[in-house]
Write a protein that holds these residues in place. Structure first.
Motif, PDB file in Angstrom:
ATOM      1  N   MET A  23    -100.561 106.143   9.879  1.00 36.81           N
ATOM      2  CA  MET A  23    -101.079 105.756  11.341  1.00 36.81           C
ATOM      3  C   MET A  23    -100.046 105.190  12.118  1.00 36.81           C
ATOM      4  O   MET A  23     -99.821 103.928  11.921  1.00 36.81           O
ATOM      5  N   PRO A  24     -99.333 105.830  13.046  1.00 35.95           N
ATOM      6  CA  PRO A  24     -98.156 105.070  13.610  1.00 35.95           C
ATOM      7  C   PRO A  24     -98.895 104.249  14.859  1.00 35.95           C
ATOM      8  O   PRO A  24     -99.870 104.438  15.237  1.00 35.95           O
ATOM      9  N   VAL A  25     -98.373 102.954  15.106  1.00 38.01           N
ATOM     10  CA  VAL A  25     -98.742 102.139  15.958  1.00 38.01           C
ATOM     11  C   VAL A  25     -97.819 101.601  16.947  1.00 38.01           C
ATOM     12  O   VAL A  25     -96.412 101.351  16.506  1.00 38.01           O
ATOM     13  N   LEU A  26     -98.211 101.048  17.897  1.00 40.78           N
ATOM     14  CA  LEU A  26     -97.195 100.301  18.826  1.00 40.78           C
ATOM     15  C   LEU A  26     -97.784  98.866  18.593  1.00 40.78           C
ATOM     16  O   LEU A  26     -98.704  98.362  18.424  1.00 40.78           O
ATOM     17  N   THR A  27     -96.554  98.073  18.702  1.00 41.41           N
ATOM     18  CA  THR A  27     -96.925  96.730  18.510  1.00 41.41           C
ATOM     19  C   THR A  27     -96.377  96.037  19.775  1.00 41.41           C
ATOM     20  O   THR A  27     -95.263  96.445  20.328  1.00 41.41           O
ATOM     21  N   GLY A  28     -96.951  94.878  20.174  1.00 43.38           N
ATOM     22  CA  GLY A  28     -96.568  94.204  21.274  1.00 43.38           C
ATOM     23  C   GLY A  28     -97.410  93.029  21.609  1.00 43.38           C
ATOM     24  O   GLY A  28     -98.262  92.591  20.788  1.00 43.38           O
ATOM     25  N   LEU A  29     -97.333  92.231  22.694  1.00 44.89           N
ATOM     26  CA  LEU A  29     -98.065  91.213  22.950  1.00 44.89           C
ATOM     27  C   LEU A  29     -99.158  91.623  24.051  1.00 44.89           C
ATOM     28  O   LEU A  29     -99.066  92.410  24.834  1.00 44.89           O
ATOM     29  N   LYS A  30    -100.152  90.843  23.972  1.00 39.09           N
ATOM     30  CA  LYS A  30    -101.359  91.211  24.763  1.00 39.09           C
ATOM     31  C   LYS A  30    -101.175  90.356  26.239  1.00 39.09           C
ATOM     32  O   LYS A  30    -100.350  89.278  26.155  1.00 39.09           O
ATOM     33  N   THR A  31    -101.572  90.642  27.272  1.00 38.76           N
ATOM     34  CA  THR A  31    -101.707  89.969  28.324  1.00 38.76           C
ATOM     35  C   THR A  31    -102.597  88.761  28.318  1.00 38.76           C
ATOM     36  O   THR A  31    -103.458  88.651  27.400  1.00 38.76           O
ATOM     37  N   ASP A  32    -102.651  88.018  29.103  1.00 39.49           N
ATOM     38  CA  ASP A  32    -103.547  86.746  29.262  1.00 39.49           C
ATOM     39  C   ASP A  32    -104.785  87.124  29.060  1.00 39.49           C
ATOM     40  O   ASP A  32    -105.667  86.534  28.549  1.00 39.49           O
ATOM     41  N   SER A  33    -105.166  88.165  29.813  1.00 39.84           N
ATOM     42  CA  SER A  33    -106.564  88.222  30.048  1.00 39.84           C
ATOM     43  C   SER A  33    -107.296  88.931  28.750  1.00 39.84           C
ATOM     44  O   SER A  33    -108.317  89.352  28.350  1.00 39.84           O
ATOM     45  N   GLU A  34    -106.323  89.729  27.975  1.00 45.78           N
ATOM     46  CA  GLU A  34    -106.723  90.344  26.591  1.00 45.78           C
ATOM     47  C   GLU A  34    -106.319  89.500  25.419  1.00 45.78           C
ATOM     48  O   GLU A  34    -106.805  89.998  24.480  1.00 45.78           O
TER      49      GLU A  34
END
Length: 313
Positions: A23-34
């Motif tokens: 299952m391919p995924v994107l990785t990254g940072l959540k915003t402040d609200s998330e």
């Protein structure tokens, strides 16, 4: 060190999801609200299901010293003083079972990646007479033992009173990657008939060297599942979207939309209220568009970062 640990665990999850779940995924940072309440930073693995909705498959949080201060958790420093510990929090849950089902399955049921399948191979004996039954079952169990010795998880479906076709249907629904059919003619020719869960023509394989052949087939099966899921995700991704294109996507087919973001909480809230879409991640460098956006997709102000939006579970 806490930041490094949070990022390291995100990489561990991504490896498991891509190499084991296909299952391919994107990785990254959540915003402040998330981000997780109380965390300094939250990182996420985001997958796209076949209905083009996003699924937050796993998160990793750098909690800083916020929680250790609240609960008075301290340690003695090298200088002899006390300081509050730096915490991380990370985990995945049983939602990964749903993720696997929604990523690969079809109208016939589950399609399970070989690396995670309870049974990687199911052998279905085919016979009519008692004499054929004895010969075929003996061959089926011998093949099972040889494959098991090669490290495979194999099951012989020797249930009585059930036609082979009904067994095929059941094991397809349960997602078993490979099925071997063994009948009197196959025993006589020292061969088996292979059927893949993903379809295609059946093929005859010699019993000699079968373990090695099936091992290669399963490796390709696993790789093909990942490639197909990745192709679906990319086909459902729109980069450099305008506001009008973004709204149309969210109202219709959905998927991942990459676009510029000004960083304003007001824009983020308006988008969520009007489209039900949220920023899934501020993507890591390898997932970002080759040309960085210069203006916010929503307000047309200056873009400070690229964001990935989608409707999510």
């Amino acid at each position: 060190e806490a930041e490094e640990e949070a990022r390291r665990m995100l990489g561990v999850y991504r490896t498991f999801m891509e190499e084991w779940m296909a299952m391919p995924v994107l990785t990254g940072l959540k915003t402040d609200s998330e981000r997780f309440a109380g965390a300094l930073r939250t990182y996420s693995c985001e997958a796209l299901m076949q209905d083009n909705r996003a699924l937050q498959a796993g998160t990793s949080h750098n909690l800083g010293q916020n929680f250790s201060r609240a609960f008075e958790v301290t340690f003695q420093t090298a200088a002899g003083s006390l300081d509050h510990v730096w915490n991380t929090s990370w985990g995945v849950s049983t939602r990964l079972v749903g993720a696997l089902i929604m990523t690969h399955s079809d109208d016939n049921g589950l399609v399970c990646p070989p690396r995670l399948a309870q049974y990687q191979v199911v052998i279905v004996p085919i016979y009519k007479t008692d004499e054929e039954r004895s010969t075929v079952l003996e061959a089926a169990h011998r093949i099972r033992q040889e494959l098991a010795a090669g490290g495979m998880r194999v099951h012989v479906d020797a249930r009585e009173g059930m036609k082979p076709g009904a067994k095929y249907y059941e094991w397809e629904g349960r997602g078993v990657p490979l099925r071997l059919e063994v009948g009197p003619r196959d025993v006589a020719s020292n061969s088996v008939v292979l059927a893949r869960r993903t379809g295609g023509k059946k093929e005859s394989l010699p019993v000699e060297g079968l373990a090695g052949a099936l091992s290669k087939i399963m490796d390709q099966f696993q790789a093909d599942l990942l490639a197909a899921a990745l192709a679906r995700r990319e086909a459902a991704s729109l980069r450099g979207a305008t506001k009008e294109q973004f709204i149309a996507r969210m109202e219709n087919e959905g998927g991942f939309v990459y676009a510029g973001f000004c960083g304003s909480g007001r824009c983020e809230t308006e988008i969520k209220e009007q489209t039900k879409a949220t920023i899934r991640v501020l993507p890591d460098p390898e997932f970002r568009s080759s040309v960085a956006p210069t203006e916010c997709m929503w307000c047309k102000g200056a873009s400070v970062v690229e964001a990935v939006w989608a409707k999510a579970y």
